[in-house]
Design a protein around this motif. Structure first.
Motif, PDB file in Angstrom:
ATOM      1  N   GLY A 293       0.829  -1.201   0.000  1.00  0.00           N
ATOM      2  CA  GLY A 293       0.000   0.000   0.000  1.00  0.00           C
ATOM      3  C   GLY A 293       0.862   1.249   0.000  1.00  0.00           C
ATOM      4  N   ASN A 294       0.382   2.299   0.650  1.00  0.00           N
ATOM      5  CA  ASN A 294       1.135   3.549   0.687  1.00  0.00           C
ATOM      6  C   ASN A 294       2.371   3.435   1.566  1.00  0.00           C
ATOM      7  N   SER A 295       2.180   3.059   2.823  1.00  0.00           N
ATOM      8  CA  SER A 295       3.294   2.968   3.769  1.00  0.00           C
ATOM      9  C   SER A 295       2.782   2.449   5.107  1.00  0.00           C
ATOM     10  N   VAL A 296       3.728   2.034   5.957  1.00  0.00           N
ATOM     11  CA  VAL A 296       3.426   1.688   7.345  1.00  0.00           C
ATOM     12  C   VAL A 296       4.397   2.448   8.232  1.00  0.00           C
ATOM     13  N   ASP A 297       4.065   2.564   9.500  1.00  0.00           N
ATOM     14  CA  ASP A 297       5.007   3.109  10.475  1.00  0.00           C
ATOM     15  C   ASP A 297       5.596   1.957  11.283  1.00  0.00           C
TER      16      ASP A 297
ATOM     17  N   LEU B 218      -0.243  -0.025  10.756  1.00  0.00           N
ATOM     18  CA  LEU B 218      -0.509  -0.394   9.370  1.00  0.00           C
ATOM     19  C   LEU B 218      -0.847   0.800   8.481  1.00  0.00           C
ATOM     20  N   ASN B 219      -1.006   1.971   9.067  1.00  0.00           N
ATOM     21  CA  ASN B 219      -1.127   3.207   8.293  1.00  0.00           C
ATOM     22  C   ASN B 219       0.089   4.073   8.582  1.00  0.00           C
ATOM     23  N   GLY B 220       0.897   4.305   7.550  1.00  0.00           N
ATOM     24  CA  GLY B 220       2.003   5.242   7.696  1.00  0.00           C
ATOM     25  C   GLY B 220       1.495   6.638   7.372  1.00  0.00           C
TER      26      GLY B 220
ATOM     27  N   TRP C  17      -1.636 -10.023  17.442  1.00  0.00           N
ATOM     28  CA  TRP C  17      -2.208  -9.084  18.405  1.00  0.00           C
ATOM     29  C   TRP C  17      -2.463  -7.744  17.726  1.00  0.00           C
ATOM     30  N   LEU C  18      -3.626  -7.177  18.003  1.00  0.00           N
ATOM     31  CA  LEU C  18      -3.999  -5.880  17.448  1.00  0.00           C
ATOM     32  C   LEU C  18      -4.257  -4.869  18.558  1.00  0.00           C
ATOM     33  N   ALA C  19      -3.953  -3.623  18.245  1.00  0.00           N
ATOM     34  CA  ALA C  19      -4.359  -2.465  19.041  1.00  0.00           C
ATOM     35  C   ALA C  19      -4.624  -1.358  18.019  1.00  0.00           C
ATOM     36  N   GLY C  20      -4.555  -0.096  18.433  1.00  0.00           N
ATOM     37  CA  GLY C  20      -4.832   0.967  17.479  1.00  0.00           C
ATOM     38  C   GLY C  20      -4.076   2.239  17.799  1.00  0.00           C
ATOM     39  N   ASN C  21      -3.747   2.990  16.752  1.00  0.00           N
ATOM     40  CA  ASN C  21      -3.145   4.311  16.919  1.00  0.00           C
ATOM     41  C   ASN C  21      -4.224   5.258  17.439  1.00  0.00           C
ATOM     42  N   THR C  22      -4.051   5.713  18.667  1.00  0.00           N
ATOM     43  CA  THR C  22      -5.092   6.526  19.313  1.00  0.00           C
ATOM     44  C   THR C  22      -4.966   8.017  19.002  1.00  0.00           C
ATOM     45  N   ASP C  23      -4.039   8.384  18.110  1.00  0.00           N
ATOM     46  CA  ASP C  23      -3.843   9.801  17.798  1.00  0.00           C
ATOM     47  C   ASP C  23      -4.944  10.379  16.919  1.00  0.00           C
TER      48      ASP C  23
ATOM     49  N   ALA D 142      -8.674   4.687   5.957  1.00  0.00           N
ATOM     50  CA  ALA D 142      -7.994   5.803   5.316  1.00  0.00           C
ATOM     51  C   ALA D 142      -7.269   6.630   6.378  1.00  0.00           C
ATOM     52  N   GLY D 143      -6.347   7.470   5.932  1.00  0.00           N
ATOM     53  CA  GLY D 143      -5.668   8.363   6.855  1.00  0.00           C
ATOM     54  C   GLY D 143      -4.387   7.780   7.417  1.00  0.00           C
ATOM     55  N   ALA D 144      -3.878   8.436   8.460  1.00  0.00           N
ATOM     56  CA  ALA D 144      -2.559   8.097   8.998  1.00  0.00           C
ATOM     57  C   ALA D 144      -2.613   7.413  10.359  1.00  0.00           C
ATOM     58  N   TYR D 145      -3.808   7.002  10.801  1.00  0.00           N
ATOM     59  CA  TYR D 145      -3.942   6.445  12.149  1.00  0.00           C
ATOM     60  C   TYR D 145      -4.612   5.080  12.063  1.00  0.00           C
TER      61      TYR D 145
END
Length: 215
Positions: free
Chosen positions: A57-61, A78-80, A103-109, A166-169
């Motif tokens: 895809g586009n990128s990851v962090d 998974l979203n850079g 294991w999954l969590a999420g970018n809370t930003d 979509a997006g960066a988070y």
């Protein structure tokens, strides 16, 4: 009886699929790769920054100290800069069932609060997984374990994790592990089993004939 036991053991050994105890899968906790520092963005197509994995895809962090990892000190967003993913290709045995735990969590930003990830393997249907990040933050990510199963279609399989946001988070990913789960026997395996049983039958017939001659 010793001959029968020996043939049974030999047949069982021949019938076991190669790699029945493990697969050639590496770096499930993302601890090997370039030093990410706080985090570093890895562009889609990069197959060298995270050992064993290719960004899609586009990128990851590639996350270092930015938040609490589930295992070790590194994980993946998974979203850079935008929607991305990662994948790894490894050796498999056709017809064998594999169990993937992760294991999954999420970018809370930022939004969305509920993160979505599509997990897939070559020749198998993908499965959508979600994680609600509303109650968590960087020091308490709320990591949760999930399982995805697939049957290998050939000598190698590509396992993929793709953000559906979509997006960066995006969703955070860590501690991916792969085990075999008692696969469907291959045609060659069935053939070896039949040969083994045939050998056992031949030995039993010879022993009966020998006893009849003595009598």
């Amino acid at each position: 009886m010793r001959y029968i036991l020996a043939l049974t053991a030999a047949g069982a050994a021949l019938a076991l699929p190669a790699g029945a105890n493990a697969a050639a899968f590496v770096n499930g906790s993302f601890e090997s790769g370039v030093a990410p520092g706080t985090y570093t963005t890895v562009a889609g197509g990069d197959s060298s920054s995270i050992t064993g994995w290719t960004a899609t895809g586009n990128s990851v962090d590639y996350i270092g100290s930015y938040w609490q990892a589930q295992d070790g000190g590194r994980s993946i967003d998974l979203n850079g800069n935008a929607q991305g993913g990662i994948e790894q290709t490894f050796d498999t045995v056709a017809g064998t069932l594999y169990n993937v735990t992760f294991w999954l969590a999420g970018n809370t930003d930022g939004a969305p609060v509920t993160k979505s990830v599509l997990v897939g393997a070559t020749g198998n249907a993908g499965q959508l997984f979600t994680f609600d990040s509303s109650s968590f933050d960087k020091t308490n990510m709320g990591w949760a374990q999930y399982t995805y199963n697939f049957v290998a279609q050939g000598a190698s399989t590509t396992l993929s994790f793709g953000s559906q946001d979509a997006g960066a988070y995006g969703a955070a990913l860590d501690n991916v592990s792969l085990l075999t789960g008692g696969g469907v026997p291959e045609p060659a395996t069935w053939g070896l089993m039949i040969l083994g049983f045939g050998g056992i039958g031949a030995v039993m017939r010879r022993r009966r004939d020998a006893r009849a001659s003595i009598a």
